[in-house]
Design an enzyme around this catalytic site. Structure first.
Site, PDB file in Angstrom:
ATOM      1  N   ASP A 104       0.775   5.129 -76.288  1.00 22.78           N
ATOM      2  CA  ASP A 104       2.159   4.694 -76.097  1.00 22.78           C
ATOM      3  C   ASP A 104       2.601   4.992 -74.667  1.00 22.78           C
ATOM      4  O   ASP A 104       2.045   5.874 -74.011  1.00 22.78           O
ATOM      5  CB  ASP A 104       3.093   5.448 -77.052  1.00 22.78           C
ATOM      6  CG  ASP A 104       2.778   5.141 -78.507  1.00 22.78           C
ATOM      7  OD1 ASP A 104       2.193   4.080 -78.776  1.00 22.78           O
ATOM      8  OD2 ASP A 104       3.121   5.975 -79.362  1.00 22.78           O
TER       9      ASP A 104
HETATM   10  N1  URA Z   1      -0.428   7.972 -81.971  1.00 25.14           N
HETATM   11  C1  URA Z   1       0.810   7.699 -81.492  1.00 25.14           C
HETATM   12  O1  URA Z   1       1.795   7.793 -82.210  1.00 25.14           O
HETATM   13  N2  URA Z   1       0.925   7.344 -80.207  1.00 25.14           N
HETATM   14  C2  URA Z   1      -0.111   7.288 -79.347  1.00 25.14           C
HETATM   15  O2  URA Z   1       0.072   6.986 -78.159  1.00 25.14           O
HETATM   16  C3  URA Z   1      -1.393   7.563 -79.854  1.00 25.14           C
HETATM   17  C4  URA Z   1      -1.526   7.903 -81.171  1.00 25.14           C
END
Ligand code: URA
Length: 237
Positions: A104
């Site tokens: 993310d």
């Molecule tokens: N899980 C998440 O919620 N975000 C990420 O970036 C990776 C795994």
């Protein structure tokens, strides 16, 4: 397997397909010692291709470990955003680089960037179960029962049941290590949300058996050596 000479060169250099065609037509490329004039000539595994007198290695895939900072998106191309590819220095740039798996925008840590589609497929395939390790910082302290819930498989808000995952405590009750063997959208955040908690920060520490190099500061990257690339697929859960 064979490839067209222009595509073959384009995949292994920073030149565009158009540039490569012009380079070939200008006589700068030799195949097995003979000047090549046709961009559509077929290149097989045994052929030796030279550009300006320098041998281009046949299987020259690149694997780059990046310590992703916050605010950067894990895609190859986003006109209005800074991407993980924008952080790759010019000397490592080439056509076809992409992030093998997404973090993310606000997640930090290990992103693997490569031009090897087959390898990326292997580490992302849900059937291979390459483990991804994260450190999650939580709004509320971990509660008894979290480890059990992770082991049994958390049910997400939309009803999806996750595979069994590991949750490991640290000295800080708001900080935990999570080891997942699948990669659903926002998975770690959604797992904690379904327990009524909230992830305030998420960092990826490792992919498979390869940990993020602690010497890499946020935004920095480096090329992996073959032994490190093998470690990625060594650890399947
Ligand atoms: N899980 C998440 O919620 N975000 C990420 O970036 C990776 C795994």
């Amino acid at each position: 397997m064979t490839d067209r000479l222009d595509k073959w060169l384009c995949d292994r250099t920073t030149f565009s397909r158009k540039d490569v065609k012009a380079i070939i037509r200008s006589g700068r490329v030799k195949v097995n010692g003979e000047t090549a004039s046709r961009p559509d000539a077929h290149i097989g595994e045994a052929d030796a291709v030279m550009l300006d007198g320098k041998l281009i290695a046949a299987n020259q895939h690149i694997y780059i470990m990046l310590n992703k900072p916050k605010g950067v998106v894990s895609v190859s191309n986003a006109p209005d955003d800074r991407t993980v590819i924008d952080l790759i220095p010019d000397e490592l740039r080439r056509n076809g680089l992409f992030p093998a798996g997404r973090l993310d925008r606000d997640t930090t840590g290990f992103v693997l960037i490569t031009d090897d589609g087959e390898f990326a497929h292997r580490i992302l395939s849900p059937r291979r179960h390459v483990v991804k390790t994260y450190t999650a910082t939580l709004r509320d302290a971990i509660q008894n029962g979290y480890e059990h819930a992770f082991r049994e498989g958390i049910v997400l808000g939309d009803g999806t049941k996750c595979m069994s995952a590991d949750l490991v405590r640290t000295d800080d009750p708001r900080r935990v290590i999570v080891r997942l063997r699948e990669g659903r959208y926002h998975q770690v955040k959604r797992m904690f949300a379904s327990l009524g908690n909230h992830v305030t920060h998420l960092h990826r520490d490792a992919i498979g058996g390869l940990a993020l190099d602690p010497l890499l500061r946020e935004g920095e990257c480096r090329v992996l050596i073959p032994e490190e690339v093998s470690k990625i697929t060594e650890e399947e859960m």
